[in-house]
Design a protein around this motif. Structure first.
Motif, PDB file in Angstrom:
ATOM      1  N   ASN A   1       2.432 -15.289   7.819  1.00 13.31           N
ATOM      2  CA  ASN A   1       2.779 -14.023   7.149  1.00 13.31           C
ATOM      3  C   ASN A   1       3.651 -13.188   8.083  1.00 13.31           C
ATOM      4  O   ASN A   1       3.402 -13.161   9.297  1.00 13.31           O
ATOM      5  CB  ASN A   1       1.511 -13.237   6.808  1.00 13.31           C
ATOM      6  N   VAL A   2       4.627 -12.477   7.539  1.00 12.59           N
ATOM      7  CA  VAL A   2       5.575 -11.763   8.393  1.00 12.59           C
ATOM      8  C   VAL A   2       5.584 -10.245   8.221  1.00 12.59           C
ATOM      9  O   VAL A   2       6.184  -9.536   9.027  1.00 12.59           O
ATOM     10  CB  VAL A   2       7.017 -12.290   8.205  1.00 12.59           C
ATOM     11  N   VAL A   3       4.921  -9.712   7.187  1.00 13.14           N
ATOM     12  CA  VAL A   3       5.018  -8.266   6.973  1.00 13.14           C
ATOM     13  C   VAL A   3       4.419  -7.492   8.150  1.00 13.14           C
ATOM     14  O   VAL A   3       4.853  -6.373   8.455  1.00 13.14           O
ATOM     15  CB  VAL A   3       4.353  -7.862   5.641  1.00 13.14           C
ATOM     16  N   THR A   4       3.436  -8.049   8.830  1.00 12.10           N
ATOM     17  CA  THR A   4       2.831  -7.378   9.976  1.00 12.10           C
ATOM     18  C   THR A   4       3.835  -7.221  11.115  1.00 12.10           C
ATOM     19  O   THR A   4       3.809  -6.224  11.841  1.00 12.10           O
ATOM     20  CB  THR A   4       1.592  -8.153  10.445  1.00 12.10           C
ATOM     21  N   ASP A   5       4.711  -8.187  11.281  1.00  8.56           N
ATOM     22  CA  ASP A   5       5.764  -8.066  12.287  1.00  8.56           C
ATOM     23  C   ASP A   5       6.744  -6.967  11.894  1.00  8.56           C
ATOM     24  O   ASP A   5       7.158  -6.155  12.729  1.00  8.56           O
ATOM     25  CB  ASP A   5       6.495  -9.403  12.437  1.00  8.56           C
ATOM     26  N   ALA A   6       7.095  -6.927  10.617  1.00 14.31           N
ATOM     27  CA  ALA A   6       8.021  -5.900  10.133  1.00 14.31           C
ATOM     28  C   ALA A   6       7.458  -4.503  10.354  1.00 14.31           C
ATOM     29  O   ALA A   6       8.156  -3.588  10.815  1.00 14.31           O
ATOM     30  CB  ALA A   6       8.326  -6.126   8.658  1.00 14.31           C
TER      31      ALA A   6
ATOM     32  N   ARG B   1       0.036   0.130  10.321  1.00 20.72           N
ATOM     33  CA  ARG B   1      -1.287   0.036   9.698  1.00 20.72           C
ATOM     34  C   ARG B   1      -1.175  -0.405   8.240  1.00 20.72           C
ATOM     35  O   ARG B   1      -1.989  -1.198   7.745  1.00 20.72           O
ATOM     36  CB  ARG B   1      -2.000   1.376   9.804  1.00 20.72           C
ATOM     37  N   ALA B   2      -0.160   0.095   7.543  1.00 24.33           N
ATOM     38  CA  ALA B   2       0.045  -0.318   6.155  1.00 24.33           C
ATOM     39  C   ALA B   2       0.338  -1.815   6.075  1.00 24.33           C
ATOM     40  O   ALA B   2      -0.115  -2.499   5.140  1.00 24.33           O
ATOM     41  CB  ALA B   2       1.183   0.477   5.529  1.00 24.33           C
ATOM     42  N   SER B   3       1.081  -2.336   7.031  1.00 18.79           N
ATOM     43  CA  SER B   3       1.393  -3.767   7.013  1.00 18.79           C
ATOM     44  C   SER B   3       0.134  -4.608   7.178  1.00 18.79           C
ATOM     45  O   SER B   3       0.004  -5.674   6.558  1.00 18.79           O
ATOM     46  CB  SER B   3       2.423  -4.097   8.090  1.00 18.79           C
ATOM     47  N   LEU B   4      -0.796  -4.154   8.005  1.00 20.10           N
ATOM     48  CA  LEU B   4      -2.070  -4.861   8.145  1.00 20.10           C
ATOM     49  C   LEU B   4      -2.866  -4.806   6.844  1.00 20.10           C
ATOM     50  O   LEU B   4      -3.491  -5.790   6.435  1.00 20.10           O
ATOM     51  CB  LEU B   4      -2.877  -4.269   9.296  1.00 20.10           C
ATOM     52  N   ARG B   5      -2.835  -3.654   6.180  1.00 17.91           N
ATOM     53  CA  ARG B   5      -3.530  -3.541   4.884  1.00 17.91           C
ATOM     54  C   ARG B   5      -2.892  -4.470   3.843  1.00 17.91           C
ATOM     55  O   ARG B   5      -3.599  -5.091   3.042  1.00 17.91           O
ATOM     56  CB  ARG B   5      -3.507  -2.103   4.394  1.00 17.91           C
ATOM     57  N   ASP B   6      -1.557  -4.553   3.857  1.00 19.86           N
ATOM     58  CA  ASP B   6      -0.879  -5.438   2.914  1.00 19.86           C
ATOM     59  C   ASP B   6      -1.279  -6.895   3.151  1.00 19.86           C
ATOM     60  O   ASP B   6      -1.564  -7.644   2.200  1.00 19.86           O
ATOM     61  CB  ASP B   6       0.637  -5.318   3.056  1.00 19.86           C
ATOM     62  N   ALA B   7      -1.286  -7.300   4.415  1.00 14.63           N
ATOM     63  CA  ALA B   7      -1.666  -8.678   4.739  1.00 14.63           C
ATOM     64  C   ALA B   7      -3.114  -8.937   4.353  1.00 14.63           C
ATOM     65  O   ALA B   7      -3.459 -10.018   3.842  1.00 14.63           O
ATOM     66  CB  ALA B   7      -1.445  -8.946   6.227  1.00 14.63           C
TER      67      ALA B   7
ATOM     68  N   ALA C   1      10.060  -9.122   4.035  1.00 13.26           N
ATOM     69  CA  ALA C   1       8.783  -9.709   4.415  1.00 13.26           C
ATOM     70  C   ALA C   1       7.783  -9.654   3.267  1.00 13.26           C
ATOM     71  O   ALA C   1       6.991 -10.588   3.065  1.00 13.26           O
ATOM     72  CB  ALA C   1       8.228  -8.993   5.645  1.00 13.26           C
ATOM     73  N   THR C   2       7.820  -8.581   2.503  1.00 12.92           N
ATOM     74  CA  THR C   2       6.944  -8.470   1.331  1.00 12.92           C
ATOM     75  C   THR C   2       7.253  -9.581   0.332  1.00 12.92           C
ATOM     76  O   THR C   2       6.335 -10.215  -0.227  1.00 12.92           O
ATOM     77  CB  THR C   2       7.123  -7.090   0.667  1.00 12.92           C
ATOM     78  N   GLN C   3       8.524  -9.833   0.103  1.00 14.01           N
ATOM     79  CA  GLN C   3       8.914 -10.912  -0.807  1.00 14.01           C
ATOM     80  C   GLN C   3       8.421 -12.266  -0.296  1.00 14.01           C
ATOM     81  O   GLN C   3       7.841 -13.063  -1.044  1.00 14.01           O
ATOM     82  CB  GLN C   3      10.439 -10.945  -0.950  1.00 14.01           C
TER      83      GLN C   3
ATOM     84  N   HIS D   1       0.802  -1.221   0.000  1.00 16.64           N
ATOM     85  CA  HIS D   1       0.000   0.000   0.000  1.00 16.64           C
ATOM     86  C   HIS D   1       0.841   1.279   0.000  1.00 16.64           C
ATOM     87  O   HIS D   1       0.376   2.329  -0.444  1.00 16.64           O
ATOM     88  CB  HIS D   1      -0.950   0.000   1.201  1.00 16.64           C
ATOM     89  N   ASP D   2       2.048   1.232   0.504  1.00 17.85           N
ATOM     90  CA  ASP D   2       2.926   2.408   0.496  1.00 17.85           C
ATOM     91  C   ASP D   2       4.344   1.931   0.193  1.00 17.85           C
ATOM     92  O   ASP D   2       5.011   1.351   1.051  1.00 17.85           O
ATOM     93  CB  ASP D   2       2.874   3.129   1.848  1.00 17.85           C
ATOM     94  N   ARG D   3       4.796   2.169  -1.026  1.00 14.70           N
ATOM     95  CA  ARG D   3       6.092   1.635  -1.449  1.00 14.70           C
ATOM     96  C   ARG D   3       7.263   2.295  -0.731  1.00 14.70           C
ATOM     97  O   ARG D   3       8.368   1.750  -0.735  1.00 14.70           O
ATOM     98  CB  ARG D   3       6.231   1.750  -2.972  1.00 14.70           C
ATOM     99  N   ALA D   4       7.037   3.421  -0.087  1.00 15.73           N
ATOM    100  CA  ALA D   4       8.104   4.032   0.702  1.00 15.73           C
ATOM    101  C   ALA D   4       8.546   3.120   1.833  1.00 15.73           C
ATOM    102  O   ALA D   4       9.698   3.176   2.277  1.00 15.73           O
ATOM    103  CB  ALA D   4       7.638   5.378   1.258  1.00 15.73           C
ATOM    104  N   HIS D   5       7.646   2.269   2.303  1.00 12.76           N
ATOM    105  CA  HIS D   5       7.976   1.372   3.406  1.00 12.76           C
ATOM    106  C   HIS D   5       8.945   0.276   2.982  1.00 12.76           C
ATOM    107  O   HIS D   5       9.556  -0.368   3.834  1.00 12.76           O
ATOM    108  CB  HIS D   5       6.706   0.765   3.992  1.00 12.76           C
ATOM    109  N   LEU D   6       9.102   0.083   1.678  1.00 13.26           N
ATOM    110  CA  LEU D   6      10.059  -0.911   1.200  1.00 13.26           C
ATOM    111  C   LEU D   6      11.500  -0.467   1.442  1.00 13.26           C
ATOM    112  O   LEU D   6      12.431  -1.267   1.284  1.00 13.26           O
ATOM    113  CB  LEU D   6       9.835  -1.191  -0.286  1.00 13.26           C
ATOM    114  N   ASP D   7      11.720   0.792   1.832  1.00 13.53           N
ATOM    115  CA  ASP D   7      13.060   1.237   2.209  1.00 13.53           C
ATOM    116  C   ASP D   7      13.530   0.555   3.489  1.00 13.53           C
ATOM    117  O   ASP D   7      14.732   0.499   3.767  1.00 13.53           O
ATOM    118  CB  ASP D   7      13.084   2.758   2.405  1.00 13.53           C
TER     119      ASP D   7
END
Length: 513
Positions: free
Chosen positions: A418-423, A436-442, A389-391, A376-382
């Motif tokens: 799933n691990v992005v929520t932990d990240a 919040r973005a991690s929850l949306r991604d999951a 976790a996204t991968q 949902h927010d590619r800035a978080h991939l930094d």
């Protein structure tokens, strides 16, 4: 490995407890907990600068000094969610709650060679990046770091919506096994002893399908209150869809102590506490082997089964005992290290790859996170952990759709971690934008999987359970401090793993065990 004489251990532990309970460490040390032998068996104790208490398994609190540092064990504390938001991370233990304190402490200290001699509980706001801490933290005995979400939905589950109740994470495994067709008389460990958890029968319909399809999902570190609030607000439509077809407990499911990853992944998938399953923490020491064990690492996840104690039976093993072999997997385990007994597992694929560094050595095979359709927010991939976790979670979704290629292929029981929520929660703490973005991604991946089941026409034939391994609280960069000097000043050898697991070591000499 030489061991302290029992009398010397007691004396040294008392010195350590007193040193750690000094007021000048109150910003870092929430509680010190340990176990002593009582007249009727082991008894849990807790102390801090306010006082000391003996915690009995029947719920009694016997105050030994000062005031009770653990006055509340209320698993429904800080609800409704607005109360948690108004008072995040209480500064004093007497303003907090510690559910099932005695039982959880006793379990941690029940392993004969891996349990520490005492455990130090970080304060909710403790900021310790030099020792592995983050903006979002977990591991505590307290209610918010221990509160994982629990959503149950679909076939065999009562449609109750949001329920003002709670469960325990050790109840999730037995419930999954029962939903998958394991009869009550087979819910036990390998020695025939009862599990620590039980089936959540109050939330199940009396009639279960003859050929169930059960999907358990873990959103690592998913914050219970925020997850439910976002679902109610329409921000997590996948979770909301599950709740509409079942229920969610506002009090979530109480994690085992410590409220950290591998301890609770293992408790969920075995129905046992750490003192019985053997995975004491993300890092611990084994006196018998002299090994520092670090199971919670991308390089060691695929080895997690090695640290399970002999009496452990996983849910995969329980289910496989009642489902005849077939040409497609009866059980499947996606991106989860506690996978022993699964017919298909990601970790088995990693082991078969020959990668000497486990999942950490397969980074070049993972998809480009910037190409993900679920971010949902590619800035978080930094953030490196968020990107990895996204991968991993995108590959997890791919595995899930492959396992459910058609109705016939669907495993009896599938577990999807799933691990992005932990990240996201480590990076920013609960209620932060990245969390919040991690929850949306999951949720986006969940919706993609549900849409896949919809195309197969089988969504209404599946039972879903969504949970996590722990909760989260936010650290405060102004709340610092370390107990290392206090331990060093005692003048005797020790190990502090975690940090927080303190092993009091003997000088080289005869074995006093």
């Amino acid at each position: 490995m030489s061991r302290l004489h029992p009398a010397e251990l007691i004396a040294r532990r008392e010195d350590a407890v007193k040193a750690l309970s000094q007021p000048d460490l109150a910003a870092a040390v929430d509680l010190v907990v340990w176990v002593e032998q009582g007249t009727d068996g082991p008894v849990a104790l807790a102390a801090n600068h306010l006082g000391r208490v003996r915690l009995h398994a029947d719920g009694r609190h016997e105050v030994l000094e000062g005031q009770d540092p653990v006055p509340s064990e209320d698993p429904m504390a800080f609800l409704p969610y607005e109360l948690e938001c108004a008072n995040p991370g209480p500064a004093r233990s007497v303003d907090n709650a510690y559910p099932y304190a005695a039982a959880r402490i006793l379990s941690l200290f029940a392993d004969p060679t891996r349990s520490p001699d005492l455990a130090i509980v970080h304060t909710p706001r403790h900021w310790f990046p030099d020792e592995g801490g983050h903006h979002g933290e977990h591991g505590s005995l307290d209610v918010i770091q221990s509160r994982a979400p629990l959503v149950m939905s679909g076939v065999g589950v009562r449609r109750l919506g949001l329920v003002d109740d709670h469960a325990r994470l050790v109840d999730v495994g037995p419930t999954l096994a029962a939903l998958a067709g394991v009869p009550p008389e087979q819910l036990h460990d390998a020695h025939g002893e009862p599990l620590d958890g039980g089936v959540l029968t109050a939330y199940l319909e009396g009639e279960q399908p003859r050929e169930p399809v059960v999907v358990g999902m873990l959103w690592d570190g998913g914050h219970c209150g925020e997850l439910l609030a976002m679902a109610e607000a329409g921000e997590l439509p996948g979770v909301a869809r599950l709740i509409d077809a079942g229920l969610a407990l506002r009090g979530g499911a109480v994690a085992q102590f410590p409220s950290i990853t591998l301890t609770n992944h293992t408790s969920i998938l075995t129905g046992l506490g750490p003192g019985r399953h053997g995975v004491l923490g993300n890092v611990f020491y084994d006196r018998e082997t002299g090994e520092r064990v670090v199971p919670n690492d991308a390089s060691t996840w695929h080895r997690s089964g090695e640290w399970l104690r002999p009496a452990v039976r996983t849910v995969f093993e329980m289910v496989s005992e009642v489902v005849p072999p077939r040409d497609t997997p009866r059980t499947a385990c996606v991106d989860e290290p506690i996978e022993r007994g699964a017919d298909y597992s990601t970790m088995a694929v990693i082991r078969a790859s020959g990668s000497g560094n486990g999942a950490a050595g397969l980074g070049e095979l993972l998809p480009d996170p910037h190409g993900s359709g679920h971010v949902h927010d590619r800035a978080h991939l930094d953030d490196g952990y968020y990107s990895w976790a996204t991968q991993v979670d995108d590959v997890g979704l791919q595995q899930m759709t492959q396992l459910f290629a058609d109705r016939r292929a669907a495993p009896r029981f599938t577990w999807w971690s799933n691990v992005v929520t932990d990240a996201g929660h480590h990076a920013g703490g609960p209620r932060s934008e990245i969390a919040r973005a991690s929850l949306r991604d999951a949720d986006a991946r969940l919706r993609a999987f549900l849409a896949h089941l919809d195309t197969l026409g089988m969504t209404d034939d599946v039972t879903f359970v969504l949970t996590a391994d722990h909760g989260f609280e936010a650290a405060d960069e102004a709340v610092t401090g370390s107990w290392r000097q206090a331990l060093d000043d005692l003048g005797f050898p020790y190990r502090d793993e975690g940090p927080g697991f303190v092993y009091l070591m003997a000088e080289e000499g005869p074995d006093h065990s």
